[in-house]
Enzyme design. Structure first.
Site, short mmCIF file in Angstrom:
data_model
loop_
_atom_site.label_atom_id
_atom_site.label_comp_id
_atom_site.label_asym_id
_atom_site.label_seq_id
_atom_site.Cartn_x
_atom_site.Cartn_y
_atom_site.Cartn_z
N LYS A 91 0.84 -1.20 0.00
CA LYS A 91 0.00 0.00 0.00
C LYS A 91 0.88 1.26 0.00
O LYS A 91 2.04 1.22 0.43
CB LYS A 91 -0.88 0.03 1.25
CG LYS A 91 -1.97 -1.02 1.31
CD LYS A 91 -2.74 -0.89 2.61
CE LYS A 91 -3.86 -1.91 2.70
NZ LYS A 91 -4.97 -1.61 1.77
N ARG B 3 -10.64 -11.42 1.66
CA ARG B 3 -11.47 -12.49 1.11
C ARG B 3 -10.77 -13.84 1.15
O ARG B 3 -11.42 -14.88 1.20
CB ARG B 3 -11.88 -12.12 -0.32
CG ARG B 3 -10.76 -12.05 -1.32
CD ARG B 3 -11.07 -11.19 -2.53
NE ARG B 3 -11.10 -9.77 -2.18
CZ ARG B 3 -11.41 -8.80 -3.05
NH1 ARG B 3 -11.71 -9.11 -4.31
NH2 ARG B 3 -11.42 -7.55 -2.67
#
Length: 499
Positions: free
Chosen positions: A279, A353
């Site tokens: 990130k 996920r």
């Protein structure tokens, strides 16, 4: 904070702070009118000359009001009378909570829960009032060394003043509001702790402590246990971290022995660097909040146990850090989930996920009544819905409608997005059963489509709380959402079972 419910004349109550409501046109609810009568119309005069703004939640503090025994009176605007509804009611409560928690009064009496509200009974108003006033007293200063910063202000004793007859229903409502606020406080504490303290091990220890306190079962699976179960997707996320992953299983058995449980699954990424798909540095500190789904499950368990709800509840928390490193999963790697389905990891920053899918497969063994997963899953949800509602997707319309209803009821709202088969095409992979991302568009929906592939055995809903789990800026911190929504949902299910 200690809560009681009282009846009586507001003017005769000796208290550090008395909170009353008033409408923008000068109309006063019954208890406010009683206090104004004792004060010979001083409150009505104050409103008439424009000292109280008409916007709901505006307030004015009056000291030593003649005829009233309270040291201070806080008059809170309820907005326009013909527009008075849930939002105005909550805005008034929020103003009261701020004044009570930040002021010098050591006790307070609040008359707002007595104000009639279209479609809402006294029990609902009391639950909302208790929850919001208790939540308003929340502080997170455990890591500060400055003793002055920790100096406690605000009321320690709070009475809710009503004019209706007292009874068990009102006591239960107030107790529930207090319990939900306690669950929110736990979720906030966990979210606000930094990643070097709130590790997967810390979450597991918190769950074990809760289980010991409230007498429910807690099991913590270690890496070796997950390897035996075939949780290759979950473990692929943990490969770059020195912190051991944990899989927390909580079972609260308050319902009938053979009743199917509701299962809550919370994403527990205690810090998310993005992994190899690193990130940007800006605001990366806020990725300590990436475990707020897990925090909300723990908080909801505390609320449910404190309320003693007659329901069976299972909580599953897959928790790990997502870190870069020599052993970290790389973009392009293919992993095998517990379900046997293979996944091409196209972006290691779509890790939530990957841990949730194995937990959702594990949930099948409980033969659940329904499953709700809660996750700070996609930035796309914040773009789509902002910071007001949580995103909701589900494979069952009745379950979705029930969650939406409870969200509106609790003030912790959600908004449903479509889960159409056409979106599944975006998850195609040349090398595995699916990719873990679906491209640039509809990111929140494709993330849920990914999870839907692991939830075909039961009714399932997904709450994307990326926009609602915390706030940024000067007020940076965890919100405790969606503990109110989940608690309201479970209260409703418990009532339905009892009926």
């Amino acid at each position: 904070m200690e809560f009681t419910i009282k009846t009586g004349s507001p003017a005769k109550l000796k208290t550090g702070l008395l909170v009353l409501g008033a409408f923008a046109d000068g109309r006063l609810p019954a208890l406010s009118a009683a206090a104004d009568g004792a004060a010979e119309g001083r409150l009505a005069t104050l409103i008439k000359r424009g000292d109280l703004d008409e916007k709901a939640g505006a307030s004015v503090l009056v000291h030593d009001l003649p005829g009233v025994h309270a040291e201070r009176v806080l008059l809170v605007s309820l907005g326009k009378h013909d527009e008075f509804g849930d939002k105005a009611f909550r805005d008034a409560l929020a103003a009261a909570a701020k004044a009570i928690s930040g002021g010098p009064a050591k006790d307070a009496v609040v008359a707002l829960a007595d104000i009639e509200l279209p479609g809402r009974d006294a029990a609902w108003r009391l639950q909302q009032a208790t929850r919001m006033l208790a939540d308003g007293a929340y502080r997170f200063d455990v890591l500060k060394s400055d003793k002055k910063a920790k100096k406690e202000r605000g009321a320690k004793k709070l009475s809710l003043l009503v004019s209706c007859e007292l009874g068990a229903e009102l006591d239960t409502a107030a107790m529930q509001g207090h319990a939900i606020a306690a669950g929110m406080a736990l979720a906030k504490d966990l979210g606000n702790l930094p990643g070097n303290i709130c590790t997967p091990t810390h979450l597991a220890e918190t769950a074990e402590a809760l289980g010991k306190q409230y007498k429910f079962e807690v099991e913590v699976l270690e890496r070796e246990d997950m390897e035996k179960l075939g949780m290759g997707s979950f473990l692929s996320v943990a490969r770059g971290s020195h912190q051991p992953p944990k899989f927390i299983v909580m079972q609260y058995k308050g319902g009938k022995a053979k009743a199917k449980p509701v299962v809550l699954v919370g994403k527990g990424i205690t810090f998310d660097t993005g992994g190899i798909s690193l990130k940007p540095a800006a605001e990366m500190d806020e990725m300590k909040f990436d475990m707020c789904g897990a925090a909300s499950v723990l908080g909801t368990f505390k609320a449910v146990a404190q309320m003693g709800l007659p329901i069976n509840l299972v909580g599953l928390v897959p928790t790990t850090e997502n870190m870069p490193g020599g052993g970290a999963t790389k973009p392009g790697d293919v992993v095998t989930s517990m379900s046997g389905q293979t996944i091409e990891v196209l972006n290691t920053d779509a890790e939530g996920r990957l841990i949730l899918c194995d937990a959702l497969t594990y949930a099948e063994r409980f033969k659940p009544e329904c499953v709700i997963d809660i996750a700070t899953l996609t930035g796309a949800c914040v773009v789509a819905l902002g910071k007001i509602p949580s995103g909701l997707l589900a494979n069952d319309d009745e379950l979705a409608a029930e969650i939406l209803k409870r969200g509106t009821e609790s003030g912790d709202r959600a908004w449903q997005l479509p889960l159409w088969d056409e979106y599944q095409e975006l998850l195609k992979s040349n090398f595995a059963d699916m990719g873990n991302i679906g491209g640039r568009y509809a990111g929140t929906i494709t993330a849920a489509c990914f999870l839907a592939r692991f939830t075909k055995a039961y009714k399932w809903a997904h709450l994307d709380i990326a926009g609602t789990a915390w706030v940024s800026g000067d007020a940076k911190g965890a919100t405790g959402r969606p503990v109110p929504l989940l608690s309201s949902f479970l209260i409703g299910r418990a009532r339905a079972h009892a009926a």
